[in-house]
Design an enzyme around this catalytic site. Structure first.
Site, PDB file in Angstrom:
ATOM      1  N   PHE A   1       0.750  -1.056  -0.151  1.00 50.60           N
ATOM      2  CA  PHE A   1       0.167  -0.021  -0.014  1.00 50.60           C
ATOM      3  C   PHE A   1       0.916   1.226  -0.014  1.00 50.60           C
ATOM      4  O   PHE A   1       1.629   1.314   0.758  1.00 50.60           O
ATOM      5  CB  PHE A   1      -0.640  -0.159   1.323  1.00 50.60           C
ATOM      6  CG  PHE A   1      -2.072   0.784   1.248  1.00 50.60           C
ATOM      7  CD1 PHE A   1      -3.096   0.905   0.274  1.00 50.60           C
ATOM      8  CD2 PHE A   1      -2.077   1.863   2.260  1.00 50.60           C
ATOM      9  CE1 PHE A   1      -4.023   1.865   0.313  1.00 50.60           C
ATOM     10  CE2 PHE A   1      -3.102   2.883   2.390  1.00 50.60           C
ATOM     11  CZ  PHE A   1      -3.802   2.811   1.166  1.00 50.60           C
TER      12      PHE A   1
ATOM     13  N   ARG B   1     -12.578  -3.373  -8.051  1.00 49.06           N
ATOM     14  CA  ARG B   1     -12.228  -4.116  -6.822  1.00 49.06           C
ATOM     15  C   ARG B   1     -13.311  -4.516  -6.426  1.00 49.06           C
ATOM     16  O   ARG B   1     -14.048  -3.528  -6.133  1.00 49.06           O
ATOM     17  CB  ARG B   1     -11.238  -3.190  -6.040  1.00 49.06           C
ATOM     18  CG  ARG B   1     -10.547  -4.209  -5.323  1.00 49.06           C
ATOM     19  CD  ARG B   1      -9.190  -3.339  -4.536  1.00 49.06           C
ATOM     20  NE  ARG B   1     -10.005  -2.551  -3.415  1.00 49.06           N
ATOM     21  CZ  ARG B   1      -9.396  -1.602  -2.481  1.00 49.06           C
ATOM     22  NH1 ARG B   1      -8.121  -2.193  -2.197  1.00 49.06           N
ATOM     23  NH2 ARG B   1      -9.955  -1.028  -1.631  1.00 49.06           N
TER      24      ARG B   1
ATOM     25  N   ASP C   1       1.801  -6.121   7.480  1.00 47.32           N
ATOM     26  CA  ASP C   1       0.275  -5.135   7.325  1.00 47.32           C
ATOM     27  C   ASP C   1      -0.587  -6.125   7.048  1.00 47.32           C
ATOM     28  O   ASP C   1      -0.795  -6.638   5.959  1.00 47.32           O
ATOM     29  CB  ASP C   1       0.475  -4.150   6.407  1.00 47.32           C
ATOM     30  CG  ASP C   1      -0.610  -3.127   6.411  1.00 47.32           C
ATOM     31  OD1 ASP C   1      -1.496  -3.522   6.954  1.00 47.32           O
ATOM     32  OD2 ASP C   1      -0.277  -1.870   6.190  1.00 47.32           O
TER      33      ASP C   1
ATOM     34  N   TYR D   1     -11.299  -0.601   9.957  1.00 36.98           N
ATOM     35  CA  TYR D   1     -12.381  -0.168   9.321  1.00 36.98           C
ATOM     36  C   TYR D   1     -12.733  -0.718   8.264  1.00 36.98           C
ATOM     37  O   TYR D   1     -13.536  -0.741   7.443  1.00 36.98           O
ATOM     38  CB  TYR D   1     -12.586   1.469   8.962  1.00 36.98           C
ATOM     39  CG  TYR D   1     -10.939   1.898   8.435  1.00 36.98           C
ATOM     40  CD1 TYR D   1     -11.036   1.688   7.069  1.00 36.98           C
ATOM     41  CD2 TYR D   1     -10.065   2.671   9.155  1.00 36.98           C
ATOM     42  CE1 TYR D   1      -9.913   2.145   6.251  1.00 36.98           C
ATOM     43  CE2 TYR D   1      -9.365   3.065   8.638  1.00 36.98           C
ATOM     44  CZ  TYR D   1      -8.942   2.948   6.997  1.00 36.98           C
ATOM     45  OH  TYR D   1      -7.586   3.402   6.530  1.00 36.98           O
ATOM     46  N   LYS D   2     -11.770  -2.001   7.836  1.00 37.81           N
ATOM     47  CA  LYS D   2     -12.210  -2.678   6.684  1.00 37.81           C
ATOM     48  C   LYS D   2     -13.044  -3.835   6.988  1.00 37.81           C
ATOM     49  O   LYS D   2     -14.094  -3.801   7.449  1.00 37.81           O
ATOM     50  CB  LYS D   2     -10.836  -3.111   5.996  1.00 37.81           C
ATOM     51  CG  LYS D   2     -10.014  -1.756   5.344  1.00 37.81           C
ATOM     52  CD  LYS D   2      -8.857  -1.805   4.883  1.00 37.81           C
ATOM     53  CE  LYS D   2      -8.398  -0.687   4.295  1.00 37.81           C
ATOM     54  NZ  LYS D   2      -6.867  -0.605   4.303  1.00 37.81           N
TER      55      LYS D   2
HETATM   56  C1  PLP Z   1      -6.082   0.456   4.603  1.00 37.73           C
HETATM   57  C2  PLP Z   1      -4.820   0.249   4.498  1.00 37.73           C
HETATM   58  C3  PLP Z   1      -3.857   0.972   5.307  1.00 37.73           C
HETATM   59  C4  PLP Z   1      -4.804   2.248   6.017  1.00 37.73           C
HETATM   60  O1  PLP Z   1      -3.803   3.111   6.461  1.00 37.73           O
HETATM   61  P1  PLP Z   1      -4.471   4.291   7.517  1.00 37.73           P
HETATM   62  O2  PLP Z   1      -3.273   4.849   8.242  1.00 37.73           O
HETATM   63  O3  PLP Z   1      -5.641   4.146   8.164  1.00 37.73           O
HETATM   64  O4  PLP Z   1      -4.910   5.495   6.479  1.00 37.73           O
HETATM   65  C5  PLP Z   1      -2.629   1.064   5.648  1.00 37.73           C
HETATM   66  N1  PLP Z   1      -2.099  -0.057   5.010  1.00 37.73           N
HETATM   67  C6  PLP Z   1      -2.551  -1.086   4.126  1.00 37.73           C
HETATM   68  C7  PLP Z   1      -2.020  -2.109   3.516  1.00 37.73           C
HETATM   69  C8  PLP Z   1      -3.870  -0.836   4.221  1.00 37.73           C
HETATM   70  O5  PLP Z   1      -4.605  -1.836   3.084  1.00 37.73           O
END
Ligand code: PLP
Length: 422
Positions: free
Chosen positions: A128, A382, A207, A232-233
């Site tokens: 990400f 997606r 992660d 939040y996912k």
């Molecule tokens: C959604 C996601 C994030 C989100 O990071 P925030 O700090 O909440 O914005 C980080 N890493 C990955 C791999 C994600 O999928």
């Protein structure tokens, strides 16, 4: 693979699904809307809506400052211990704090300090972007001492495992990857890569943002050192919910939080002038937690624990396989490509379908056709399967509407649109 194309078959699969009833545990005021973005923002559990009212009206409104001694103070560990059960960790190895990005920053710096003299950090181009930005920011902060060695995927779908293995050396301090990659949904073999990194003395940070709540994870068995993840996912914790971090117990006292703050202080109400870290994971807290959004994570986690992660995974695989079967017969002839791994054991719970008109199709789905997927450049639509509430019929309807978007050329109207959030 051929699957029956009729909607009655989808209904039959739903009728045979023992998890189907859990859909009722979530707010769904628009039954016609097909929601396939639970991997970006999970649905609202009904219990969370009730808890929000209680938190604000009663806990904040009437308990006031007393709330801190009536449960607020322990929320980071208490909810962390529940998340631990979803990721194969001990209750005292997970704590909720800050955002995923900030937790990554804290743990990367802590890991680098625990491997002095080593100068290489390894990651990949499927990670990400925020994670890569954090790594770049850390390398910059630390005065250019660190090299970020990037492994590049050959097809943009599968993780570059061989390249990563080739980059690991005795100069490597840290390997950090997304367990499930955000675009293609590729699932790394956590145990194998952790073992390879340990063989050269490096630490590994996973992660889990796109795998927690969707894929069984066993951090203990994998020998994982460090992990972070998003609430939040698939955890359905609500927009901007705080994130979690994991540190294996034997590393906790060795690692130093680079953002020392009073919430991580040993006896915070002594108001000592010098920082002394709290025992265990509380040292990785910094400031006062956002109590309302933190507390609201719990009902979603409870629902996942009640459903059972193995059962959710079995349903997720059945659903992504069904989706791919429909894609092959209905969408491939219309120009859609499969941009996710074909092998279910190597993917998480979302499927990316590419199309040269991808963004226009995505916007037509959202604005005209009652489907909410998301879009990831350059051409990925997606489709997030959240097995706790996604039905087979949802998938069938979404695929039919995606076919319609192309057959009726609905994308033409959106060629010049560039929305801020996709
Ligand atoms: C959604 C996601 C994030 C989100 O990071 P925030 O700090 O909440 O914005 C980080 N890493 C990955 C791999 C994600 O999928």
């Amino acid at each position: 693979m051929t699957v029956p194309l009729d909607a009655a078959y989808a209904d039959q699969l739903d009728a045979a699904d023992d998890l189907a009833g859990l859909r009722q545990a979530f707010v769904n005021d628009e039954p016609d809307l097909i929601y396939l973005d639970g991997n970006s923002l999970g649905r609202l559990p009904r219990a969370t809506a009730d808890l929000a009212a209680d938190l604000v009206r009663r806990q904040w409104g009437t308990r006031l400052i007393r709330g801190w001694n009536e449960g607020w103070f322990d929320l980071p560990e208490r909810i962390g211990a529940k998340i631990a059960r979803l990721i194969g960790a001990e209750p005292d190895e997970v704590i909720v704090a800050d955002s995923t990005s900030v937790n990554l920053f804290k743990l990367v710096i802590a890991a680098l300090r625990a491997r002095p003299g080593r100068e290489r950090i390894i990651s990949d181009d499927l990670n990400f972007p925020s994670d890569l930005y954090i790594l770049q920011g850390v390398a910059d902060l630390l005065g250019g001492r660190y090299e970020i060695a990037m492994a590049y995927s050959s097809d943009g779908i599968h993780g570059p495992v061989e390249t990563i293995l080739g980059l690991l050396d005795r100069n490597t301090a840290l390997l950090t990857l997304s367990h499930v990659t955000f675009k293609s949904g590729f699932l790394y073999d956590m145990q194998a890569l952790t073992a390879a990194a340990h063989a050269v003395g490096a630490l590994v940070l996973w992660d889990l943002s796109h795998s927690v709540g969707a894929v069984p994870i066993n951090l203990t068995e994998s020998g994982a050192d460090l992990a972070i993840g998003c609430c939040y996912k698939y955890l359905n914790g609500g927009p901007g919910a705080p994130a979690f971090l994991y540190i294996r117990r034997d590393l906790q006292e060795q690692l130093v939080n680079p953002i020392a703050g009073w919430m991580g202080q040993r006896n915070l109400f002594n108001f000592d002038l010098d920082y002394e870290p709290a025992p265990g994971l509380r040292r990785f807290l910094t400031g006062t937690p956002p109590v309302v959004s933190l507390a609201l994570i719990e009902p979603g986690v409870d629902l996942l624990l009640a459903a059972g992660i193995e059962r959710l995974r079995a349903k997720s695989i059945a659903q992504t396989e069904y989706l791919i079967g429909l894609w092959q017969q209905r969408l491939a002839p219309l120009g859609y490509t499969l941009n996710s791994p074909r092998d279910p054991s190597r993917r998480g719970s979302h499927i990316s379908l590419g199309h040269p008109e991808g963004l226009g199709i995505d916007l037509a789905l959202i604005n005209e056709l009652g489907v909410l997927p998301d879009f990831r450049a350059p051409d990925n639509i997606r489709l997030g399967i959240a097995p706790i509430y996604t039905s087979f019929r949802d998938i069938h309807t979404a695929i039919e509407r995606m076919a319609q978007a192309v057959i009726e050329q609905r994308y033409l109207k959106y060629r010049d649109h560039r929305p801020a959030v996709t």
